[in-house]
Design an enzyme around this catalytic site. Structure first.
Site, PDB file in Angstrom:
ATOM      1  N   ALA A  22      40.498 -66.813 -10.238  1.00 33.04           N
ATOM      2  CA  ALA A  22      40.009 -66.144  -8.907  1.00 33.04           C
ATOM      3  C   ALA A  22      38.693 -65.321  -9.516  1.00 33.04           C
ATOM      4  CB  ALA A  22      41.122 -65.149  -8.512  1.00 33.04           C
ATOM      5  N   ARG A  72      46.364 -55.897 -28.610  1.00 26.55           N
ATOM      6  CA  ARG A  72      46.572 -54.626 -28.722  1.00 26.55           C
ATOM      7  C   ARG A  72      45.498 -53.993 -29.558  1.00 26.55           C
ATOM      8  NH1 ARG A  72      51.119 -54.246 -25.269  1.00 26.55           N
ATOM      9  NH2 ARG A  72      52.813 -55.629 -25.608  1.00 26.55           N
ATOM     10  N   ASP A 128      55.955 -55.760 -17.007  1.00 24.81           N
ATOM     11  CA  ASP A 128      56.801 -54.564 -16.742  1.00 24.81           C
ATOM     12  C   ASP A 128      56.940 -54.135 -15.539  1.00 24.81           C
ATOM     13  OD1 ASP A 128      57.605 -54.903 -19.449  1.00 24.81           O
ATOM     14  OD2 ASP A 128      56.158 -53.184 -20.140  1.00 24.81           O
ATOM     15  N   LYS A 213      88.344 -61.035 -12.841  1.00 26.64           N
ATOM     16  CA  LYS A 213      87.126 -61.213 -13.229  1.00 26.64           C
ATOM     17  C   LYS A 213      87.207 -61.977 -14.275  1.00 26.64           C
ATOM     18  CE  LYS A 213      83.926 -58.065 -11.601  1.00 26.64           C
ATOM     19  NZ  LYS A 213      82.464 -58.818 -11.077  1.00 26.64           N
ATOM     20  N   HIS A 252      60.761 -62.798 -26.243  1.00 29.46           N
ATOM     21  CA  HIS A 252      59.358 -63.131 -25.465  1.00 29.46           C
ATOM     22  C   HIS A 252      59.343 -64.174 -24.791  1.00 29.46           C
ATOM     23  CE1 HIS A 252      58.132 -60.266 -28.476  1.00 29.46           C
ATOM     24  NE2 HIS A 252      56.959 -60.122 -27.735  1.00 29.46           N
ATOM     25  N   ARG A 255      57.961 -63.460 -21.198  1.00 30.38           N
ATOM     26  CA  ARG A 255      56.672 -63.539 -21.123  1.00 30.38           C
ATOM     27  C   ARG A 255      55.907 -64.649 -20.964  1.00 30.38           C
ATOM     28  NH1 ARG A 255      54.831 -58.760 -24.712  1.00 30.38           N
ATOM     29  NH2 ARG A 255      53.562 -60.317 -25.744  1.00 30.38           N
TER      30      ARG A 255
HETATM   31  O1  F6P Z   1      54.153 -54.549 -22.079  1.00 32.52           O
HETATM   32  C1  F6P Z   1      54.886 -55.615 -21.900  1.00 32.52           C
HETATM   33  C2  F6P Z   1      56.122 -55.925 -22.922  1.00 32.52           C
HETATM   34  O2  F6P Z   1      56.580 -57.064 -22.747  1.00 32.52           O
HETATM   35  C3  F6P Z   1      57.059 -54.884 -22.998  1.00 32.52           C
HETATM   36  O3  F6P Z   1      58.000 -54.838 -22.001  1.00 32.52           O
HETATM   37  C4  F6P Z   1      57.658 -55.120 -24.285  1.00 32.52           C
HETATM   38  O4  F6P Z   1      58.409 -53.850 -24.867  1.00 32.52           O
HETATM   39  C5  F6P Z   1      56.437 -55.225 -25.169  1.00 32.52           C
HETATM   40  O5  F6P Z   1      55.369 -55.954 -24.321  1.00 32.52           O
HETATM   41  C6  F6P Z   1      56.348 -56.212 -26.419  1.00 32.52           C
HETATM   42  O6  F6P Z   1      55.213 -56.193 -27.019  1.00 32.52           O
HETATM   43  P1  F6P Z   1      54.840 -57.228 -28.118  1.00 32.52           P
HETATM   44  O7  F6P Z   1      54.564 -58.692 -27.685  1.00 32.52           O
HETATM   45  O8  F6P Z   1      53.484 -56.723 -28.512  1.00 32.52           O
HETATM   46  O9  F6P Z   1      56.020 -56.953 -29.143  1.00 32.52           O
END
Ligand code: F6P
Length: 322
Positions: A22, A72, A128, A213, A252, A255
């Site tokens: 975008a 990071r 998050d 349950k 992960h 994500r």
């Molecule tokens: O900031 C997003 C996040 O997914 C958090 O929820 C999690 O604690 C962190 O990143 C994990 O980070 P990394 O992939 O650097 O371990």
């Protein structure tokens, strides 16, 4: 404004590519050149700038991750690292920046604006959902949908064995992932960092509840104060051994994956708005969405995470999880 730069930083989030797309296409529409910086602030320091044109972002809207990569950066926290980054921005004639990320990204952006005097528009990109000034961050919807799909599967096996599952989800400082995904998955309990956790009280509630349950799902945010899934499981096994307990830490997987339609549309709207904000002279803001309208929040306010869990969602949980 003739040339802007863009980067993604911090944890990647599904929908970042839709946002990059975008930004590139809106900039092209306004005859603004876009430079992509790879690996976030580290790439800014390492002089990793690439030209992006609309065809570079073709076929990316449905991919998770970030084509610009991310990091990071520890070096951007140092004065020396930042000086190198600023020199590179100046060398490339960057007149404005779009920064896609979360609170760490925006803290870096605040330094950049103060020390280098380049306008920055932040776009909330983190699973998050823990930023002020937006109802939703890019990636959050996809993450919670990923979680409910997995918890549905865990529920199948939990039901079959009459088991209690502790499912740990991301969110080191915020329980927004846990709360919404937990309600969506029909969890029996949700443990979040914003509220004190009393495992004994939770188990007493289970004991007093329905006797028919055949499974229990407890969603725990990774930042919950109880000390994490293993601690909770240990306490349950010790004090309530009648429950057959298992742990599943999702990690992960939350994500990754193709962004949901909601994340793609959100990312597209925010990317467009960010470029137009730079063009219109905004110098330091995060663009967010509040009640489905575009809103701007000062960057230094966006990083102050004071969002409390939505009381309506807490009430829904309390009544429906019984
Ligand atoms: O900031 C997003 C996040 O997914 C958090 O929820 C999690 O604690 C962190 O990143 C994990 O980070 P990394 O992939 O650097 O371990």
């Amino acid at each position: 404004m003739k040339r802007i730069a863009m980067f993604t930083s911090g944890g990647d989030a599904p929908g970042m590519n839709a946002c990059i797309r975008a930004v590139v296409r809106t900039a092209a529409y306004h005859n603004i050149e876009v430079l992509g910086i790879t690996y976030g602030y580290d790439g800014m320091i390492n002089d990793e700038f690439i030209t992006l044109v609309p065809r570079d972002v073709a076929g990316t809207i449905h991919h998770g991750g970030t084509i610009l990569k991310t990091a990071r950066s520890k070096r951007f926290l140092t004065r020396e690292g930042r000086e190198t980054a600023y020199a590179n921005l100046q060398k490339h004639g960057v007149e404005g920046i779009v920064a896609i990320g979360g609170d760490g990204t925006f803290r870096g952006a605040c330094d950049l604006i103060a020390e280098c005097d380049i306008p920055v528009i932040g776009i909330p990109g983190t699973i998050d959902n823990d930023l002020e000034g937006t109802d939703f961050t890019i990636g959050y919807d996809t993450a919670i949908n990923t979680i409910i799909q997995i918890v549905d599967k865990i529920r199948d096996t939990a039901e079959s064995h009459k088991r209690l599952f502790i499912v740990e989800v991301m969110g080191k400082d915020a329980g927004l992932i846990a709360l919404r995904s937990g309600i969506g998955a029909g969890a029996e309990a949700i443990l979040i960092p914003e509220q004190p956790t009393d495992v004994s009280q939770m188990m007493e509630q289970f004991e007093k509840g329905r006797k028919d349950k055949s499974s229990y799902i407890i969603i725990v945010a990774e930042g919950d104060q109880s000390g994490g899934s293993y601690q909770i499981a240990g306490q349950i096994e010790r004090d309530f051994p009648q429950y057959d307990t298992r742990i599943s830490i999702l990690g992960h997987i939350q994500r990754g994956g193709s962004p949901t339609c909601m994340d793609r549309v959100l990312a597209s709207r925010l990317g467009l708005a960010a470029v137009e904000a730079l063009r219109d002279g905004h110098r330091s803001a995060m663009v967010g969405i509040i009640h489905w309208d575009i809103e701007f929040t000062p960057l230094d306010k966006a990083v102050k995470h004071i969002r409390q869990p939505n009381p309506h969602l807490i009430r829904v949980l309390e009544i429906l999880s019984a």
